[in-house]
Design an enzyme around this catalytic site. Structure first.
Site, mmCIF file in Angstrom:
data_model
loop_
_atom_site.group_PDB
_atom_site.id
_atom_site.type_symbol
_atom_site.label_atom_id
_atom_site.label_comp_id
_atom_site.label_asym_id
_atom_site.label_seq_id
_atom_site.Cartn_x
_atom_site.Cartn_y
_atom_site.Cartn_z
ATOM 1 N N ASP A 232 -20.181 0.433 -44.056
ATOM 2 C CA ASP A 232 -18.942 0.017 -43.407
ATOM 3 C C ASP A 232 -17.861 -0.134 -44.476
ATOM 4 O O ASP A 232 -18.109 0.141 -45.654
ATOM 5 C CB ASP A 232 -19.138 -1.309 -42.645
ATOM 6 C CG ASP A 232 -19.390 -2.501 -43.575
ATOM 7 O OD1 ASP A 232 -19.459 -2.312 -44.798
ATOM 8 O OD2 ASP A 232 -19.507 -3.623 -43.058
ATOM 9 N N ASP A 234 -15.089 -3.084 -45.828
ATOM 10 C CA ASP A 234 -14.777 -4.515 -45.685
ATOM 11 C C ASP A 234 -13.453 -4.840 -46.370
ATOM 12 O O ASP A 234 -13.208 -4.403 -47.499
ATOM 13 C CB ASP A 234 -15.881 -5.355 -46.343
ATOM 14 C CG ASP A 234 -17.283 -4.938 -45.924
ATOM 15 O OD1 ASP A 234 -17.680 -5.246 -44.806
ATOM 16 O OD2 ASP A 234 -17.985 -4.264 -46.734
ATOM 17 N N ASP A 351 -14.868 -4.218 -41.220
ATOM 18 C CA ASP A 351 -14.877 -5.686 -41.159
ATOM 19 C C ASP A 351 -13.598 -6.216 -41.770
ATOM 20 O O ASP A 351 -13.293 -5.902 -42.922
ATOM 21 C CB ASP A 351 -16.032 -6.214 -42.029
ATOM 22 C CG ASP A 351 -17.149 -6.803 -41.218
ATOM 23 O OD1 ASP A 351 -17.069 -6.792 -39.980
ATOM 24 O OD2 ASP A 351 -18.117 -7.272 -41.840
#
Ligand code: DCT
Ligand code: MG
Length: 427
Positions: A232, A234, A351
């Site tokens: 992902d 962040d 995120d």
């Protein structure tokens, strides 16, 4: 299982050479030069661990066993394998002989058996067996859905659900996060590149700047440690004036949504209050900031360097579903997969975390990782310094007071640790 009790016994006794000599190694000369490291400290946060790993053959094996333990809800065993792998990652040369491991911390009997197996046979039979087990494969597939943890996957497997089509045919209702993640399963299980991370960074920066000029945005997680890929992207957002960050997340999310950049998002409010929560660490150190879990719709041309923040063309949910769930319908490599790859965007997990400036250094340290490095920092703080460290604060239990910090360097200093830069926190 291989018998290496002679080895662990000798390690425990603290006289490895003598004891090795007494057992079947009489003939073997112990070559001191073979020792890889003389002193390796036992906490990962005391060590420098770059991305240059000379022992991937061992660390991959141990990491797989760690993953299997975590997926089986055996976190203790998982951590033991992670610690063993982390010690090998910190070595400056490849291990070619078990004797080189004399005196190294965190290597338990089980991990040593795995290393010995790899040294002697080129692979660990336990790892190969795990990789091929139906249970492990099913756990991987099911937990590949974001929002499905070890416990849920385990329950489904007990009901005979081992694959995504079986899950879809079952009567289970998925929550919103699970549904969205299933819809974009292939994209989300494909590594995110640094270029894609940077492209998303530009979009997020544009969003943040347009709703709160002067705010600061920092890339955190694996990319801050120099990794080239991740699962992902962040980001940590703050504002130099305390309090200005309040209410920022919903505005950023609305901006992103209005431009068509979000396929899914769930925002949680900041629930951390020092006066109320006190020094005791919340059950998770992660979940108290204003935080947004999202699935980004990243246009292909954005990652090629074009700054695209134009509104994307709307797609009906039906279209999206059909284009992005190929593996649910057919095997990989099928026509539909190829068709899906033609879509001009990809889904990426992103995120976003918002922190007040007074907690920024703690948030930055806590969100840079690696996961093991963070766990070890907290263990060091608690066990060695009688302090409680979280992503919000550091509390000194002896002095009964919070220790303030405005940089990561200051936090390491409070903890009595040498400063380790992000690129050397890859434990
Ligand atoms: N973190 C932590 N404990 C957790 C989860 C996360 O301390 N249980 C911290 C460390 C890393 C950071 O949050 C971001 O989490 P991830 O994105 O899961 O980790 P990553 O290192 O960025 O991994 P990847 O590169 O695969 O995204
Ligand atoms: Mg990450």
């Amino acid at each position: 299982l291989l018998d290496i009790s002679w080895y662990t016994e000798s390690m425990k006794a603290g006289h490895p050479v003598e004891i090795l000599d007494r057992h079947k190694l009489q003939e073997q000369q112990v070559d001191e030069s073979k020792e890889v490291e003389s002193i390796v400290p036992s906490y990962a946060c005391q060590r420098r661990t770059t991305l240059e790993n000379h022992n991937t053959v061992f660390t991959d094996a141990l990491s797989l066993l760690a993953e299997n333990a975590e997926l089986s809800d055996e976190d203790g065993r998982g951590v033991a394998f992670r610690r063993a792998a982390a010690v090998l990652k910190a070595l400056h040369s490849p291990v070619t002989d078990l004797l080189q491991l004399r005196g190294l911390p965190c290597l338990g009997g089980h991990s040593l058996r795995v290393i010995k197996d790899v040294l002697e046979n080129g692979a660990s039979s336990e790892v190969e067996c795990t990789k091929q087990s139906e249970r492990f494969k099913a756990l991987k597939v099911l937990t590949g859905i974001f929002g499905v943890g070890a416990k849920t996957a385990e329950r489904w497997i007990r009901e005979g659900i081992h694959s995504l089509p079986q899950l879809q045919d079952s009567a289970h209702t998925l929550n919103r996060a699970q549904q969205a993640s299933l819809e974009h399963y292939d994209d989300l299980n494909q590594p995110v590149t640094k270029a894609e991370g940077d492209a998303i960074g530009e979009i997020v920066e544009k969003a943040v700047m347009s709703v709160l000029p002067g705010a600061q945005i920092t890339l955190i997680g694996g990319f801050r440690r120099g990794k080239l890929t991740g699962h992902d992207v962040d980001f940590l957002i703050t504002h130099p004036e305390e309090g200005r960050e309040v209410g920022l997340m919903p505005k950023v999310v609305s901006w992103l949504e209005s431009k068509g950049f979000l396929l899914y998002q769930k925002t949680t409010r900041n629930s951390y209050l020092e006066s109320k929560d006190g020094p005791a660490r919340p059950s998770s150190n992660m979940d108290r900031f204003e935080r947004c879990f999202s699935i980004f719709k990243l246009p292909e041309d954005a990652k090629e360097g074009t700054k695209q923040t134009e509104t994307l063309t709307e797609e009906t949910p039906e279209d999206t579903g059909r284009l992005t769930t190929p593996s649910l319908v057919k095997d990989e490599g099928s026509e539909s997969t190829k068709r899906a790859n033609l879509k001009p965007w990809r889904a990426v997990r992103v995120d976003l975390v918002v922190s007040p400036i007074s907690q920024f250094a703690f948030a930055l340290l806590g969100w840079t990782g690696s996961k093991l490095f963070e766990r070890e920092l907290r263990r060091w703080a608690g066990h060695e310094k009688a302090m409680s460290l979280s992503s919000h604060a550091l509390y000194d239990n002896t002095q009964s007071k919070y220790l303030r910090a405005s940089s990561e360097e200051e936090i390491f200093a409070h903890l009595g640790l040498e400063y380790i830069p992000p690129s050397e926190r890859n434990a």
